[in-house]
Motif scaffolding. Structure first.
Motif, short mmCIF file in Angstrom:
data_model
loop_
_atom_site.label_atom_id
_atom_site.label_comp_id
_atom_site.label_asym_id
_atom_site.label_seq_id
_atom_site.Cartn_x
_atom_site.Cartn_y
_atom_site.Cartn_z
N VAL A 69 0.82 -1.21 0.00
CA VAL A 69 0.00 0.00 0.00
C VAL A 69 0.85 1.26 0.00
CG1 VAL A 69 -1.74 -1.29 1.29
CG2 VAL A 69 -0.23 0.30 2.51
N GLU A 71 3.21 3.95 -1.56
CA GLU A 71 3.59 4.49 -2.86
C GLU A 71 4.97 5.15 -2.79
OE1 GLU A 71 0.50 5.15 -5.78
OE2 GLU A 71 1.23 3.20 -5.08
N ASP A 101 1.31 9.16 0.84
CA ASP A 101 1.01 8.46 -0.41
C ASP A 101 0.70 7.01 -0.06
OD1 ASP A 101 1.72 10.25 -2.93
OD2 ASP A 101 3.23 10.69 -1.41
N ASN A 103 -2.00 3.65 -1.01
CA ASN A 103 -2.93 3.12 -1.99
C ASN A 103 -3.16 1.64 -1.72
OD1 ASN A 103 -4.38 2.30 -4.20
ND2 ASN A 103 -3.03 3.22 -5.72
N TYR A 104 -4.35 1.28 -1.22
CA TYR A 104 -4.70 -0.11 -0.96
C TYR A 104 -5.25 -0.74 -2.25
CZ TYR A 104 -4.45 0.78 4.12
OH TYR A 104 -4.04 1.10 5.39
N THR A 115 -9.06 1.93 -0.70
CA THR A 115 -8.79 3.14 0.08
C THR A 115 -7.48 3.77 -0.38
OG1 THR A 115 -10.01 2.39 2.03
CG2 THR A 115 -8.28 4.00 2.40
N THR A 116 -7.48 5.07 -0.58
CA THR A 116 -6.28 5.78 -1.00
C THR A 116 -6.17 7.10 -0.24
OG1 THR A 116 -7.34 6.99 -2.81
CG2 THR A 116 -6.44 4.81 -3.33
N GLN A 118 -3.64 10.78 -0.56
CA GLN A 118 -2.53 11.51 -1.16
C GLN A 118 -2.58 12.94 -0.64
OE1 GLN A 118 -3.45 13.93 -3.93
NE2 GLN A 118 -1.40 14.79 -3.56
N ASN A 152 -9.80 8.71 -0.48
CA ASN A 152 -10.89 7.85 -0.93
C ASN A 152 -11.00 6.67 0.04
OD1 ASN A 152 -12.82 7.15 -3.21
ND2 ASN A 152 -11.65 5.25 -3.06
N ASN A 166 -15.38 9.87 -0.96
CA ASN A 166 -14.23 10.60 -1.49
C ASN A 166 -14.30 12.05 -1.03
OD1 ASN A 166 -13.28 12.57 -3.87
ND2 ASN A 166 -11.99 10.75 -3.88
#
Length: 374
Positions: A69, A71, A101, A103-104, A115-116, A118, A152, A166
């Motif tokens: 996850v 980044e 950063d 990102n799942y 889920t993210t 940033q 998100n 989101n």
């Protein structure tokens, strides 16, 4: 020893924090103000993060692996320092102090997949330093920073809000201030500098989108933490320097309460849950000849509270080792560094509910800095 004094900060900072406590990435350094003469520098660092976990089987019997996850992220920095007279000097510093950063992958965790998070920041700090004499000085100035981001939420852990949400955090700038004092004994390359950075409050405009497709334009206030940095160095043998530091940051003041989602949930929803931290650094530097120097440092971040953390920052403290090397020719200095960080184990806990365990994760950073005296 004096020749080495001006290079230590570059060696210590060239590889930068890989993933510090909370959203803290640079530690907000001000060491350039102590460079001798007029000076300018540019730096670049990149960090590769290996960050993965598994869903708790009490909630997901499959214990689904999240996948990686973390980044990769890059950081840029620059600085300019000029002596105005024998007592007064000025510095302008650009850094990117805060960021995330995460990102799942949707093919990973059943509870958090999709889920993210940033977030990016840019900051400019303008400093003045006044030397009372060869030993005592004060420094201070203003800092302006801009931050934006997007979050998100998706997965089984968010079924209470429809499973998808989101929010876009629109870019906003705000001011803070910096103040500090330093004591030096040039004959033995000793310097101790204490620097306070104020918290900075942002008024963000938000764009929220819900599972139904409905949208809302809202706003919220968020603070980045106040912090205190204590940096020191001293000569301990010919061409050998001991250096280190302690940084305290009040990350617990940083939150992101989203009004639209809070109304939907019937309670205040804070998407960020961070704890205060102390970060300790201890290292040794060595000048090998007129051109080459090197440094080795150990870093430990101690974070308050338990290991229950936000899924948007699924680590709890860290330990790191950092190796730096410097080459100087005439007025040009090139510094490079590598850092290995062992990230602390944590449990991703949206809304305080433990859902996913993160263990045995790490990160590797590389940095390069070019400096020029004029």
């Amino acid at each position: 020893m004096k020749r080495y004094l001006a290079t230590t900060a570059a060696l210590a900072l060239v590889s930068g924090p890989a993933m510090a406590s909370g959203l803290d990435r640079t530690g907000q350094p001000i060491g350039i103000i102590f460079e001798e003469g007029n000076y300018a520098e540019f730096s670049f660092a990149t960090t590769s993060v290996d960050l993965s976990g598994n869903d708790r089987t009490t909630l997901n019997p499959l214990g689904s692996a999240t996948g990686d996850v973390g980044e990769r992220f890059n950081m840029f920095g620059a600085g300019y320092k000029r002596d105005l007279n024998e007592q007064l000097s000025f510095a302008l510093i650009f850094d990117q102090p805060w960021g995330v950063d995460v990102n799942y992958p949707t093919t990973g965790s059943l509870l958090l997949g999709g889920t993210t998070a940033q977030a990016d920041s840019n900051a400019i700090t303008a400093l003045l330093r006044y030397k009372f004499n060869e030993r005592f000085s004060v420094h201070g100035g203003i800092r302006y920073q801009e931050i934006d981001g997007e979050i998100n939420l998706q997965g089984g852990a968010y079924t209470s809000i429809g499973g998808v949400y989101n929010v876009k955090v629109n870019k906003e700038g705000a001011f803070g201030w910096v103040a500090g004092v330093a004591y030096e004994i040039p004959e033995i390359a000793l310097r101790a500098a204490l620097t306070y950075s104020s918290e900075i409050e942002h008024d963000f405009n938000l764009n929220e989108t819900f599972a139904t497709g409905a949208t809302a334009s809202t706003s919220t206030q968020t603070k980045t933490p106040q912090s205190v940095n204590l940096d020191f160095q001293t000569g301990i043998a010919k061409d050998t320097l001991l250096f280190g530091g302690v940084r305290w940051a009040e990350h617990s003041v940083t939150d992101l309460v989203v009004p639209g989602l809070s109304t939907l949930a019937g309670r205040s929803v804070d998407l960020i849950d961070l704890d205060d931290s102390f970060t300790y650094t201890l290292g040794i530097g060595r000048s090998f000849n007129e051109n080459w120097s090197g440094s080795l440092a150990f870093i430990y971040a101690d974070v308050d509270g338990d290991d229950l953390v936000s899924p948007l920052a699924p680590t709890h403290g860290y330990e790191a080792i950092r190796l730096g090397v410097r080459y100087k020719q005439d007025n040009m200095t090139i510094s490079a560094g590598i850092r290995y960080t062992q990230l602390g184990d944590a449990v991703a806990s949206p809304g305080g509910n433990p859902v996913t365990n993160f263990q045995d994760n790490d990160a590797v950073s590389f940095g390069l800095k070019v400096g020029y005296n004029f």
